[in-house]
Write a protein that holds these residues in place. Structure first.
Motif, PDB file in Angstrom:
ATOM      1  N   HIS A 179      79.577 -32.357  -6.360  1.00  0.00           N
ATOM      2  CA  HIS A 179      78.856 -31.461  -7.081  1.00  0.00           C
ATOM      3  C   HIS A 179      79.170 -29.891  -7.018  1.00  0.00           C
ATOM      4  CE1 HIS A 179      74.925 -28.926  -7.155  1.00  0.00           C
ATOM      5  NE2 HIS A 179      74.514 -29.866  -8.077  1.00  0.00           N
ATOM      6  N   HIS A 212      76.562 -26.748 -14.443  1.00  0.00           N
ATOM      7  CA  HIS A 212      75.361 -25.702 -14.362  1.00  0.00           C
ATOM      8  C   HIS A 212      75.498 -24.766 -15.349  1.00  0.00           C
ATOM      9  CE1 HIS A 212      75.663 -27.612 -10.206  1.00  0.00           C
ATOM     10  NE2 HIS A 212      74.262 -28.011 -10.422  1.00  0.00           N
ATOM     11  N   HIS A 235      73.033 -34.471 -14.259  1.00  0.00           N
ATOM     12  CA  HIS A 235      72.187 -34.886 -12.943  1.00  0.00           C
ATOM     13  C   HIS A 235      71.551 -35.943 -13.244  1.00  0.00           C
ATOM     14  CE1 HIS A 235      73.378 -30.540 -12.160  1.00  0.00           C
ATOM     15  NE2 HIS A 235      73.062 -30.820 -10.870  1.00  0.00           N
ATOM     16  N   PHE A 285      66.923 -32.532  -2.645  1.00  0.00           N
ATOM     17  CA  PHE A 285      67.653 -32.279  -3.772  1.00  0.00           C
ATOM     18  C   PHE A 285      67.395 -33.389  -4.609  1.00  0.00           C
ATOM     19  CE2 PHE A 285      71.187 -33.183  -6.544  1.00  0.00           C
ATOM     20  CZ  PHE A 285      71.920 -32.022  -7.242  1.00  0.00           C
ATOM     21  N   HIS A 306      65.607 -33.121  -8.322  1.00  0.00           N
ATOM     22  CA  HIS A 306      66.333 -33.708  -9.383  1.00  0.00           C
ATOM     23  C   HIS A 306      65.722 -34.716 -10.111  1.00  0.00           C
ATOM     24  CE1 HIS A 306      69.273 -30.616 -10.585  1.00  0.00           C
ATOM     25  NE2 HIS A 306      69.368 -30.211  -9.220  1.00  0.00           N
TER      26      HIS A 306
END
Ligand code: CU
Length: 319
Positions: free
Chosen positions: A61, A69, A78, A246, A250
């Motif tokens: 990531h 992103h 994601h 996280f 997500h």
């Protein structure tokens, strides 16, 4: 509509909001999430900062940051990543549940993010970081309660070096803030943690867009980004999968996309924007998504458009 629904998987797993889980289910998820942080790495043999199985995910990531992103692939990438994490919990840590999500608009509507039950030290992920009195860089502010405060779970990448290539050991940390800087004592001003950036009013605006690119831009740029910023610490930089929340965060971002899509054939195929931040290369639903060493084959965007088609078979408890 018929074309989109004909390939529906028959028995989708139901991803629930954290508060909907029983205490036993919560404990099982937390156990598995800790387990993945205790297993040795399986990838990136040449990168010393990568030591745990979780680091395999964190490094991927981090290293792909600008490719995943503020580009078109943010949402499908994601979606793939959260699913891979959920699969690893099952296959490598014996997890028998389903990936939970965190609907932070509940806290936002109540203007009470600092007291979220997700920060509970027993039935949640522990709370805000605290000053430790240590002078050692990376160990001056740590999360001191909950299952991830264990000193065996020190992290190899990220905080406090933020976006530098990270190889500095540090404790898991959070630094709640309201985006308003520090008070006269030097403490971060927490306030309501910018709840107006991720409340149900904002979400309804997002659901109201007609085009994928418009919906995705606001979802990523406002509620998604603000949740990273107001929790901060390990949630802040590109190494943010260091923060166990996280994956619940997500999960909720993914739920918002799926909710916007509905079972609408047009929206299940609506994908647009650019592959790159300079907006030079137009994105296509047939694009392969970059994953470095994390998995064997690069996933294709097309296969990650529908949570109940192709390799995916899940739904959310509230859509
Ligand atoms: Cu990300």
């Amino acid at each position: 509509m018929a074309a989109a629904t004909s390939a529906l998987c028959s028995n989708p797993a139901v991803r629930k909001e954290w508060r909907e889980l029983t205490d036993t289910e919560k404990a099982e998820y937390l156990r598995a999430a800790v387990c993945l942080r205790e297993l040795p790495k399986a990838k990136y043999a040449e990168i010393d900062a990568v030591t745990t199985r979780m680091d395999d995910l964190v490094y991927t990531h981090y290293a792909l940051n600008t490719e995943i992103h503020f580009v078109a692939t943010f949402l499908p990438w994601h979606r793939w990543y959260v699913k891979l994490h959920e699969d690893l919990l099952r296959t490598e840590c014996g997890f028998n549940g389903t990936q939970p999500y965190w609907d932070w608009s509940i806290e936002a509507d109540a203007k009470d993010m600092p007291n979220s039950p997700l920060f509970d030290p027993v039935t949640g992920f522990g709370g805000n970081g605290k000053s430790t009195g240590s002078n050692e860089p990376g160990f001056q502010r740590c999360v001191v309660d909950g299952p991830f405060a264990n000193t065996n779970l020190t992290l190899g990448m990220g905080w406090p070096n933020l976006n530098d290539p990270g190889d500095r050991l540090h404790c898991f940390t959070r630094a709640f803030n309201g985006g308003e800087g520090n008070d006269e004592n030097g403490d971060l001003i927490i306030g309501d943690m910018q709840s107006s950036a991720y409340n149900s009013k904002v979400m309804n605006t997002i659901y109201g867009f007609e085009k994928f690119s418009e919906m995705a831009n606001m979802l990523e740029g406002l509620p998604h980004a603000q949740i990273h910023s107001i929790i901060f610490g390990d949630m802040g930089p590109a190494t943010s999968p260091n923060e166990p929340l996280f994956f619940l965060h997500h999960g909720n971002v993914d739920r918002a996309w799926a909710k916007w899509q509905g079972r609408n054939a047009t929206r299940l195929a609506d994908y647009s924007g650019f592959q790159d931040r300079n907006k030079v290369i137009a994105a296509s639903i047939n694009d392969a998504m970059p994953i470095l060493e994390l998995d064997d084959t690069e996933p294709i965007v097309r296969d990650y458009m529908d949570i109940q088609g192709g390799p995916l078979c899940y739904t959310y408890s509230s859509m």
